[in-house]
Structures are given as C-alpha cells and as structure tokens.
Write an enzyme that holds these catalytic residues in place. Structure first.
Site, PDB file in Angstrom:
ATOM      1  CG  ASP A 170      -4.119  -3.077   4.019  1.00  0.00           C
ATOM      2  OD1 ASP A 170      -3.767  -1.882   4.136  1.00  0.00           O
ATOM      3  OD2 ASP A 170      -3.369  -3.963   3.567  1.00  0.00           O
ATOM      4  CG  HIS A 171      -6.290   2.216   2.307  1.00  0.00           C
ATOM      5  ND1 HIS A 171      -5.744   3.195   3.116  1.00  0.00           N
ATOM      6  CD2 HIS A 171      -7.636   2.363   2.400  1.00  0.00           C
ATOM      7  CE1 HIS A 171      -6.721   3.913   3.658  1.00  0.00           C
ATOM      8  NE2 HIS A 171      -7.875   3.420   3.234  1.00  0.00           N
ATOM      9  CG  PHE A 186       2.822  -1.389   2.856  1.00  0.00           C
ATOM     10  CD1 PHE A 186       2.662  -2.695   2.400  1.00  0.00           C
ATOM     11  CD2 PHE A 186       3.725  -0.580   2.186  1.00  0.00           C
ATOM     12  CE1 PHE A 186       3.385  -3.180   1.310  1.00  0.00           C
ATOM     13  CE2 PHE A 186       4.446  -1.050   1.091  1.00  0.00           C
ATOM     14  CZ  PHE A 186       4.279  -2.345   0.658  1.00  0.00           C
ATOM     15  CG  HIS A 187      -2.363   2.362   4.668  1.00  0.00           C
ATOM     16  ND1 HIS A 187      -2.936   3.186   3.719  1.00  0.00           N
ATOM     17  CD2 HIS A 187      -1.073   2.749   4.764  1.00  0.00           C
ATOM     18  CE1 HIS A 187      -2.025   4.029   3.259  1.00  0.00           C
ATOM     19  NE2 HIS A 187      -0.884   3.781   3.878  1.00  0.00           N
ATOM     20  N   PRO A 188      -2.744  -1.711   7.548  1.00  0.00           N
ATOM     21  CG  PRO A 188      -1.412  -3.293   8.637  1.00  0.00           C
ATOM     22  CD  PRO A 188      -1.377  -2.256   7.556  1.00  0.00           C
TER      23      PRO A 188
END
Length: 557
Positions: free
Chosen positions: A313-314, A488-490
């Site tokens: 994630d980021h 919110f980048h899983p």
C-alpha cells in the site's frame, strides 16, 4: 436486475464483486448474447447522491452505506496506531468513493510485472492498448486544443470513445499555482501528461469525471449493458465461499434476501472482490495457507501459501503549512456565506470546491539523487484537516502529502474466523524496513525544500504539522509513524507469478493455481504496486483478462 428468462441458479460466468474490475468484466463478457453472466455485489446500488457529487467522498468514506468500514491491525510501524481502511461497498466499488484520479503509473512497473511472470503480455507496450481500449480522454474530443489533443504523441498514448471518461479538473487555486512554481524552482520539471510511462514532474491530476460529476465504473460499464437480457446484476448479495468439487470451482455459495443459495458457473468464476475481499473469500473456501485454514476449522481444499500475503500500500505523510495572504478552502468553507457560494457555483457551473477531487495538484519526483526513477508522489490540496472525514481546520492552510511509490514493506490479509461476516485482519506492516523509514524521512525534508522556494514566499508559509523541531532521521521516521495515513491503494494479496514462486496465487493469465475454473481479476494480482494511484491499472487488468477469458472459451468450443 434479474432476467426472468435466465435460470436463477446457473450461468456461464459469475463475477464476484461489482467494483472497478467487476463492472468492466460484466460489460465485456455479456457482449456475446449467448453468454449468461451474473455480477454479484455485496453492497447496494449506486443511487446514493453523494456518490456522484465529487466532494461526496467525504460522506461516503466511513459510511456503512458505501464503505466496508475496515480497520487495520495496530501497526508497529505506525507506533501502534490502527487506520481506517476504506473499501467501496456499492456498485462501482472503490470508483464510487475514491479520489477520481486517473493515473497509470510508470512503464517500468509493467515491464517489471512481465519479468516477474515471464509473460511479455504484461509489458508496458503490451498493456498500453488495454488502457486505451476503454479511455475517453477529453484532450482527444472534437475541437480539442491542437497543441495537445492534436499531436501524435498524445493520441498515441491515449484513447477516445471508450466508456471511461477522463477530464481536467474544473477549478484553480492561486496557492496551488504557486506550489507548482516552487516545485519547478526546486528542480522538478513541469508535466502535461502523467500517463505517458514516465510521470516525473509537477502538474494537475486528470480525473474520472463527466461535466463535473463523478464518473464511476457502474455508470461507465453497467449502464450501457443494462438492457442486455443475458446479464444479471444482484446487489446486497454476500458471498460466503466458493463452491468446489475437488480441484474445480463450480460456483459460489451466497446469502441473498435472507436465503442461503448456491449459484453455479458453467465456465468460470471470477473473483473481483479486491485486494481485501478476494483473499478473504479464497481462505473461507479452503484455498490458502493450510495452517491458517486449519486454525479456523476450515477444511483445506488447496494449500496455497500466498493467499493473503504480499499486501502492499502507499502510505502518505501529510505536511500542513499555515499561510497568510491566501485563499484556501479552510476559510471559504468555514463561513455560511462561503458554503452558500460553493453550493451555488456547483449548481450553476458544476465547478468549484464541490467538483474537487481530494487532491488537485500532483508531483512525482525522486527522494534523493540515487533514485533512478521518480519514487515519491505528492498530493497537494488548498485545505487542511486531521483526516478525510474530519472537519477542516479554521486557519488558512494547505497540505502537501507525500508517499513512497515503491515501498519494500509488505503485510497480510488473514481471516479471523470461518464466518464470512467477520472482517479479516488487515496488517499492512507499514515502515517495517529500513529503506522505507529512510525514504519517509527524506520525503519530509524534500517537502520543506519545496515550500522554502521563492514562489511561495509571499504566503509566508509556516510548517504547522509535523513541525520544524523534528530534524534527525530517527525523529522524522518516528514522526512518520505518528502522522502518516493510508492513501487507500492496497494491492498484491493474490499476486501473479511464475510456477516456482512460492507466493504466487495466480498464473500470468490470472488463473488460480491448482483450482480449475477460477480466476482472480483485481488489484490483488499485482506482484508489485504501481508507481501511482491504482484504479486505472485495475481497469487495465480487467480489460486484458476479459480478452483472455473470452479467447479461452472459444478455444474450448
């Protein structure tokens, strides 16, 4: 919708998850009128008004109407904090609640996937047609500026006439213009296209909107297919597990309208429930790490150790600067008159703050001169708040959030029980490597360097958060753990890879290893996270997969 002429329990394809990938797949697979397609979505229809007003993400995140309401496990890298972990729970999935930013990443991301899988189909050159296939880019509209839309460089890189609308943002802020100038003064070049394969530079993000409204994948891909008699879309259906016969997936077991039922797929089941939902469903079905499954009383159908591993994630670090002599959304939106003017502008023009994505100005650059490529992404906003969903601060301020695009930390998604209603344990393990902690410290220093440039001097910016008292590597890394948040980048929890990769869940054509009739098509299949926002890559993945699924069916006759 349910078609009365289709048997209610038997289809050719079942797509689990009506989000970004699922909506595109439902559209593509149902183009053949002889193919029966069922799309399953746990959430409700996307008829909630705040989904469609761009600023409505503030009312969708953390709202059970549209969000799964996940939380992460307490994280050592975040000094014991847990984070809210939004995932879309409605038709359109995360495209109904996300920041609307259209971002492919970098060419090297896809060339890396090709190398990791041994399949050149994933290279940048071979993925570009799948990006373009569904694009409808505003700069290629009739009458577009000949200096941009008319040149071959741009038209070679982008598509027009597809379902996925991409537009420029409908607002300007002086403070953002000055930040862009400061970034140039700090050595970051300007960019007129973040999606050409090399996104290094500073410029405004392009967004998935149409005339000031959010453009989600339900509108883009399901609306054109809504009258197809061979497509059924069932909402408020909670999938409990896959139906398996030996080593073959034959359908899904689900709860619908208070009734437990099994629905069968004659050809394939396609998991598009996302990087959290897909590994959870696999594990509940007995496909995953054997030890984990046994611990929760689940019979092991297939020991696949990589299911739920490799979560990436980021993580963004939000730096807030007080300013003077500047208009920011904080001051505008904290008065009744300002709110009235914001609403009026949107009602009359579909522009202004209500048309805003969460971040307007972007920049991609390197944390230090040793980096071969841009490894940081900035999201810059003319506002400040403690976290999205929280009230705006009362002081005039702007926020420069920065994230490490290529984190080396990886986490897990693991079921807590054998019950589908129990949320899984999400453990990202942020900042768990020395490299990630070093880059976090370097990125804070770089934000300070940009803000110190002459272009911003007229606003007298003052670092409010985190604060200039933090200077050492150790202090800054600890500080990052205190204030950083997910962007919110899983991805990565059902990664694709070669047969000899012990953590590979799917092969390069996204077929689940060891289980026939089953694929995963969502962000979970990424071996490595892309160097940017992840929604556009997910659509490319679905476009590519749809072609393979259709071709495989034709081969089988």
């Amino acid at each position: 919708m349910t078609r009365p002429d289709i048997p209610s329990d038997r289809f050719d394809y079942i797509v689990v998850g009506g989000g970004s990938a699922g909506c595109l797949l439902a559209n593509r697979l149902s183009r053949d009128p002889a193919t029966r397609v069922l799309l399953l979505e746990a959430g409700r229809k996307d008829n909630y008004p705040w989904i469609h007003i761009p600023v409505g993400y503030l009312y969708c995140i953390g709202n059970p109407r549209t969000d799964w309401l996940f939380k992460t496990e307490p994280d050592a890298g975040l000094n014991g904090r847990s984070l809210r972990y939004p995932r879309g729970k409605t038709l359109g999935g995360c495209s109904s609640i996300n920041g609307m930013i259209y971002m492919r990443g970098q060419a090297r991301d896809y060339d890396g996937w090709a190398a990791a899988t041994g399949d050149s189909a994933w290279s940048w050159q071979n993925s570009l047609p799948d990006f373009k296939a569904h694009e409808d880019h505003y700069r290629l509209d009739k009458g577009a500026d000949p200096q941009t839309g008319g040149n071959s460089r741009f038209s070679d890189m982008h598509g027009h006439g597809g379902e996925w609308r991409i537009e420029k943002q409908r607002l300007k802020w002086d403070i953002l213009e000055s930040f862009a100038e400061a970034a140039v003064e700090a050595g970051i070049p300007r960019s007129d296209d973040f999606n050409s394969g090399d996104n290094e530079g500073v410029g405004y993000f392009e967004v998935n909107q149409r005339s000031g409204w959010r453009w989600n994948t339900s509108k883009a891909f399901l609306r054109p297919a809504r009258n197809r008699p061979n497509l059924s879309v069932w909402t408020e259906c909670h999938v409990e597990k896959l139906a398996l016969e030996g080593k073959r997936c034959t359908g899904v077991v689900l709860q619908r309208q208070g009734r437990r039922m099994e629905v069968r797929a004659e050809k394939e089941v396609i998991l598009s429930a996302g990087a959290i939902g897909s590994p959870q469903i696999l594990q509940l079905s007995g496909v995953g790490p054997a030890e984990l499954l046994k611990r929760h009383g689940i019979e092991v159908a297939h020991d696949l150790p990589g299911v739920g591993e490799n979560l990436q994630d980021h993580l963004q670090i939000r730096a807030v600067f007080k300013v003077g002599n500047a208009k920011t959304l904080n001051t505008l939106a904290n008065s009744l008159f300002g709110k009235a003017m914001i609403g009026l502008e949107y009602a009359l023009k579909r522009s202004g703050p209500m048309s805003m994505s969460p971040s307007q100005l972007g920049a991609f650059t390197r944390s230090d001169e040793r980096q071969a490529h841009a490894n940081l992404e900035y999201h810059v906003q003319p506002l400040s708040l403690d976290a999205f969903g929280e009230p705006l601060h009362s002081i005039p301020a702007f926020t420069a959030s920065v994230c490490n695009l290529n984190p080396t930390s990886a986490g897990t998604v693991r079921i807590r029980s054998g019950k589908a209603v129990d949320a899984p344990a999400i453990a990202p393990n942020y900042l768990s490597t020395e490299e990630d902690r070093r880059i976090a410290a370097d990125s804070i220093r770089q934000v300070r360097r940009i803000v110190s440039q002459p272009a911003l001097a007229k606003y007298q910016p003052e670092e409010w958060k985190p604060g200039l008292q933090f200077q050492s590597d150790e202090d800054l890394a600890k500080l990052a753990g205190d204030i950083a948040n997910t962007i919110f980048h899983p991805v990565g929890t059902t990664k694709m890879g070669r047969a000899d990769d012990p953590l590979a869940v799917v092969d390069s054509r996204l077929r689940v290893r060891g289980i026939a009739g089953l694929r995963v098509v969502d962000a979970g299949i990424m071996p490595k996270i892309t160097s940017g926002n992840t929604n556009a890559p997910t659509l490319m993945i679905a476009e590519k997969a749809a072609g393979w699924i259709i071709a495989d069916a034709r081969q089988r006759g």
